[in-house]
Design a protein around this motif. Sequence first.
Motif, short mmCIF file in Angstrom:
data_model
loop_
_atom_site.label_atom_id
_atom_site.label_comp_id
_atom_site.label_asym_id
_atom_site.label_seq_id
_atom_site.Cartn_x
_atom_site.Cartn_y
_atom_site.Cartn_z
N LEU A 202 -71.92 34.40 -23.94
CA LEU A 202 -73.12 35.15 -23.55
C LEU A 202 -73.74 35.84 -24.76
O LEU A 202 -74.96 35.94 -24.87
CB LEU A 202 -72.77 36.17 -22.46
CG LEU A 202 -72.41 35.55 -21.10
CD1 LEU A 202 -71.86 36.60 -20.16
CD2 LEU A 202 -73.63 34.86 -20.48
N ARG A 203 -72.91 36.30 -25.70
CA ARG A 203 -73.45 36.90 -26.92
C ARG A 203 -74.30 35.88 -27.68
O ARG A 203 -75.39 36.19 -28.16
CB ARG A 203 -72.30 37.41 -27.80
CG ARG A 203 -72.77 38.24 -29.02
CD ARG A 203 -72.59 37.51 -30.36
NE ARG A 203 -71.20 37.31 -30.71
CZ ARG A 203 -70.49 38.08 -31.55
NH1 ARG A 203 -71.06 39.14 -32.11
NH2 ARG A 203 -69.24 37.78 -31.83
N MET A 204 -73.79 34.65 -27.81
CA MET A 204 -74.52 33.63 -28.56
C MET A 204 -75.86 33.30 -27.89
O MET A 204 -76.87 33.08 -28.56
CB MET A 204 -73.66 32.38 -28.71
CG MET A 204 -72.52 32.56 -29.70
SD MET A 204 -71.67 31.01 -30.12
CE MET A 204 -70.72 30.73 -28.63
N ILE A 205 -75.86 33.26 -26.55
CA ILE A 205 -77.12 32.98 -25.84
C ILE A 205 -78.07 34.17 -25.96
O ILE A 205 -79.26 34.00 -26.26
CB ILE A 205 -76.82 32.67 -24.36
CG1 ILE A 205 -76.08 31.32 -24.25
CG2 ILE A 205 -78.11 32.62 -23.54
CD1 ILE A 205 -75.57 31.00 -22.87
N TRP A 209 -78.52 32.37 -30.72
CA TRP A 209 -77.81 31.54 -31.68
C TRP A 209 -77.55 30.13 -31.16
O TRP A 209 -77.44 29.19 -31.94
CB TRP A 209 -76.47 32.18 -32.06
CG TRP A 209 -76.58 33.53 -32.68
CD1 TRP A 209 -77.71 34.11 -33.20
CD2 TRP A 209 -75.53 34.49 -32.84
NE1 TRP A 209 -77.44 35.37 -33.67
CE2 TRP A 209 -76.10 35.63 -33.47
CE3 TRP A 209 -74.18 34.50 -32.52
CZ2 TRP A 209 -75.36 36.76 -33.77
CZ3 TRP A 209 -73.44 35.62 -32.83
CH2 TRP A 209 -74.02 36.74 -33.45
N ALA A 210 -77.40 30.00 -29.85
CA ALA A 210 -77.06 28.70 -29.25
C ALA A 210 -77.49 28.72 -27.79
O ALA A 210 -77.56 29.78 -27.16
CB ALA A 210 -75.56 28.43 -29.36
N SER A 211 -77.78 27.54 -27.27
CA SER A 211 -78.11 27.39 -25.85
C SER A 211 -76.85 27.10 -25.05
O SER A 211 -75.78 26.80 -25.62
CB SER A 211 -79.10 26.26 -25.66
OG SER A 211 -78.47 25.01 -25.95
N ALA A 212 -76.96 27.17 -23.73
CA ALA A 212 -75.83 26.81 -22.87
C ALA A 212 -75.38 25.38 -23.16
O ALA A 212 -74.19 25.08 -23.21
CB ALA A 212 -76.21 26.97 -21.40
#
Length: 316
Positions: A202-205, A209-212
Motif C-alpha cells: 500500500l505504501r508503494m501504491i 512507486w508501483a501499481s497493483a
Amino acid sequence: MSIERVAMIGAGTMGHALALVHALGGCRVMLHDAASEVLARAPALIAKASATLCEAGTISTHEAEAARNRVCRAHTIEEAIANADLIVEAVVEKAEVKRAVFEEIDRFAPASAIIASNTSYLDIFPLIPASRQENAAIAHWYSPPYIVDLVDIAPGPSTAPEVIATLRALYESFGKAPLVFDRLVPGYVANRLQAALNLECLRMIDEGWASAGDIDFSIRHGLVDRLALLGHMRKMDYTGLEMIRNGLAARTYQPPENTGHSPALARLIDAGRTGVRAGAGFYDYGDEPVEDLLHRRDLGLLQLKKMLSGTTGGQE
C-alpha cells in the motif's frame, strides 16, 4: 480425548468451510449461525466446495457425499453444542460478539467440551468465562481451509496441555499442518507476514512507486516460486547470510510507518470497489459471478498444491 461431535458456531466464509473440513475428517458437525440467511446458504456453499475438491481429484464423490451428510444445521446455539466434544467459534472479529457467544457456550456446553476460537488477531481468553479457561484454545485457519493446511494452535494462560495435544492430533489426522505456539502471538506467523506485506504494498501504491499490477507481477515472477519451494528463511540461506547482513547494515530499506490509513484503500472502498464480491477492487472482475471466481481460485490452488507436494524444498 476423542473428538467425534463438533459444533461450528458461525456459518459464514470460514464457518461453512470449517464445517466441511471437520466433516471430511470424519466428525459429525452441528452448524449454527445467528443469521438465518447465512445458515440457509451454508449447505450450497459446502456442496460447491466439496464438488471442487472432487473435480480436482482430491476426494471422491463418495467421500464428498459422506462428508455433506455429516453436517447438520442447528437453529440455536443450545441445539448445536448440547453434545459437542469440540466447539469451534468462527463468528465476526468483534470482541463483544465473541464474548456473548462464549457466554452462551458456557450456559449450554458439556463441561468437558473443548472450545477453539478461529480468531485472527484478538486475545479471546479474557472474553471466555473462567470455568472454561482450562479447555479453551485458539485454532486459527486460513481461507479456504479445505485447501490451505496451516492451522495455528495457541493456548491461553490456563489451557490444559492435553487440550493442545488433542487439537494437534486431531488436525494432523485430517492431513492438516498444525503449528503449535507456547503462548498467544498476535497475528501468529503468517498473518504478521501478510500484515507487513500489505503495509509495504500500500505504501508503494500510495507513493506512486508501483501499481497493483506491478506489485503482483514482481511477486509472481520474482518471489512466489522460490518462496513456494524454499520458504523464506531457507531462501535466505541460499542467498547467503553475509549478504543479508550487509543489506541490513546498509539501511537502504526503511519500513513504512503504520498510520492506520491508506489513501488508495480509502478511494477504492468509497467507490464501492471492495473486492471480488463487489466485482472490483484493485482489479475489475466484470460481471463474472463471484462463485466462478472462487471456483477458479480454488482449482488453481489445488493444482499448485499438488505440484508442490512432490518437492523437497531443498531439504533431503
